[in-house]
Design a protein around this motif. Sequence first.
Motif, PDB file in Angstrom:
ATOM      1  N   ALA A 126       0.829  -1.200   0.000  1.00 30.86           N
ATOM      2  CA  ALA A 126       0.000   0.000   0.000  1.00 30.86           C
ATOM      3  C   ALA A 126       0.867   1.256   0.000  1.00 30.86           C
ATOM      4  O   ALA A 126       2.044   1.233   0.369  1.00 30.86           O
ATOM      5  N   LYS A 127       0.276   2.360  -0.402  1.00 30.27           N
ATOM      6  CA  LYS A 127       0.976   3.641  -0.359  1.00 30.27           C
ATOM      7  C   LYS A 127       1.295   4.007   1.087  1.00 30.27           C
ATOM      8  O   LYS A 127       0.623   3.559   2.013  1.00 30.27           O
ATOM      9  N   PRO A 128       2.319   4.835   1.304  1.00 26.18           N
ATOM     10  CA  PRO A 128       2.693   5.158   2.674  1.00 26.18           C
ATOM     11  C   PRO A 128       1.608   5.934   3.414  1.00 26.18           C
ATOM     12  O   PRO A 128       0.906   6.755   2.831  1.00 26.18           O
ATOM     13  N   GLY A 129       1.501   5.640   4.691  1.00 26.60           N
ATOM     14  CA  GLY A 129       0.581   6.352   5.562  1.00 26.60           C
ATOM     15  C   GLY A 129       1.333   7.047   6.665  1.00 26.60           C
ATOM     16  O   GLY A 129       2.566   7.051   6.708  1.00 26.60           O
ATOM     17  N   GLY A 130       0.603   7.642   7.597  1.00 24.65           N
ATOM     18  CA  GLY A 130       1.218   8.364   8.688  1.00 24.65           C
ATOM     19  C   GLY A 130       1.783   7.440   9.750  1.00 24.65           C
ATOM     20  O   GLY A 130       1.388   6.283   9.868  1.00 24.65           O
TER      21      GLY A 130
END
Length: 720
Positions: free
Chosen positions: A681-685
């Motif tokens: 998945a795309k990076p998150g916080g």
Amino acid sequence: MAHKPDYSRRTFLRQAGLSGIALTIGCSFPSAGKSAGEIILADEAKVAATELLTWIAIEPTGKVTIFTHRSEMGQGTFQAIPQIIAEELEVSMDQVSVRFAPANPQKYGPQPQEGSFSIRGWYQQLLRTGAAAREMLIEAAAKQWHVQATECYAENGQVIHRSTEKKLSYGALVKEAAQLKPPGQVKLKERKDYKIIGKSLPRQDTAVKINGTAVFGLDKKLPGMLYAVVERNPRFRGKVKSFDDSATKSVSGVKHVLTVQRAIFGVLYEGVAVVADSLWAATQGRKLLKVEWDDNRYELLDSEGLFRRMRQDLDKPLPSENFETALKNSTAIIEAVYEMPYQSHSCMEPLNCIADVKENSIEIWGPIQEANWIQADLSERLNIPIENVTVNMTFLGGGFGRKGFPDYPLEAALISKGIKAPVQVMWTREDDMTMGPFRAGAMYRCRGGVDTQQKIAAFQVISASQGIGPGHDTDAKTQPVTENAGRLDGLLNDYYTSVPHYSFAGVPTRSPIPTMWWRAPGANVDAFAGESFIDELAHLAKQDPLEFRKSHLTWDRYHALVDKLAAISNWKSRSKNEGWGVAITDCFGGIVGQVVKVSRQPDKKIKIDKVFALIDCGWFVNPDIIHAQVEGSIVMALGTAVHHATHFKEGKAVERNFDTYPMPRIHDTPEIVVHIMENDAKPGGVGEPGLPAFAPALCNAIFDLTGKRIRKLPFKLEDV
């Protein structure tokens, strides 16, 4: 209004303190609807008419400097941002030095450190910047060897010709590479080919923080600098009616005494500044200062009255016929009220700022969390062109949102302007903890029911709290939030589709207390009510709390996280003599599940034995930084749950220092085990999502052990 300074490469490097010829490249903002922007040279910025981001400088010696455009307050961007660029640039972190970039949105884009956005918002631009620099260096080497660029590759700070194994260092290529046009498109590595991204490399700021050479705001000094402390109204509102500085001016070293202002969301707060040639003299002079305040027109609230008002606000009608019908038709119904306290930010480094204001320029140094906003605010308020306002970031000893606010730099700038000299304004611990803005307290009325399938049939949360602002005491009329217009921060998104009837709304509470964001804003209070009440619904349905949550989730990432959380905590092994609690939150792009284990000790006191934390932040850079951030979030959440809160009496903050606002100590901190989900998945916080789940997980664990629900924070473990 945006100003586009005419920076040459030479000018930029001179200002940045670099020597020699250097290659400086950047990445412009992508336009709406595009996934990536055009990469351009610093010298081409004016011609290309784009907002330039400048990131990399390479000297003839081969030394690589990577600029980080975000502040560093312990969260790890000082390491993570260069680590991303270095991966595609094909240099090791041992070859890189890191420097803070000054505030300059035309070059570096938005520079706020908030919303856990540094990596998830910038990773593509940073990767492309490193890749573009690499390709330019390869092209320069290919031209020198009279070969095709495709015959060459970069590795370890040098370009290599495949067939002959000839090598040229980046330093030898920089002069020619600087004249080339950056590629319009670059190929980025696949994750499997990363050499340094995904690795727990040592942080470059660790050594300097250990040996004391790191420059925090408190450490920065300027030649001829004076020192100032400010006596501010302890009741938040009101003007300086008069002051007597005769005794203050008798203190050796005191140079000036003057009124000053700082702005909080448009409201000006007044104080009296004492300026001296030493901090000691300024502090002693302040003790002798006599100020009369004009503040009788404002409400002088106590905490009891403030929360009584919130409870009354919870009773204001917010009708929802569909919800009421669904609740009435539920097979079992439950209702609860939760309470969260006001909190100070209480950073380890109190607020401070250096300002040097001249006739047509301002320069700021300090622990700045939001450089662009502060730059723009100073430009507007002092009527100085934004290109003449320089904001220099130092390391921050904590920030948590407070040091993103422009009030303390404005105060320093106004003092500097008034005395016509550079000045460092220092806030004492007492100033820092009592002046605000604070995290607002909140109350929640939760109602819900389950159906015959033992799932949630109806779920309502009505909150009463102050909104972020200078205080809502001057509003002509408070307006309730429209039913269903809002969401409950931190709540997993699937509940909005799996729960057939939900209602989340709020009523703003009137108060003169200034409030603002605080780590994981919104979710840091909402999640306590939301995840605690979901646990109550699970027990109402006589279901396992973790399986009950999973039964309402459909997204495969949520399911994977629940299964992994159960595995790492050994959830199914829990026994009757132990208390196990779970909470799962989704905020700022990061999904975090926590399991807290508690037990009753021989002395009958509750002990937090262990915390299992699992974070799904998608694509990530440095696992060690993620572990540290989640651990730090849990310790901070522990403090807010069982150690400290800000109270008010006669319109003043009561807690003034750590003797009454105690922080968790080492012996208070349980064992914390952190795991990271692996996915594509795309990076998150990371910096904020680790906090909200802890308090509800802890209180759910205490219920599991004792049968007692904790609905009000903070509480004392020894009182349970």
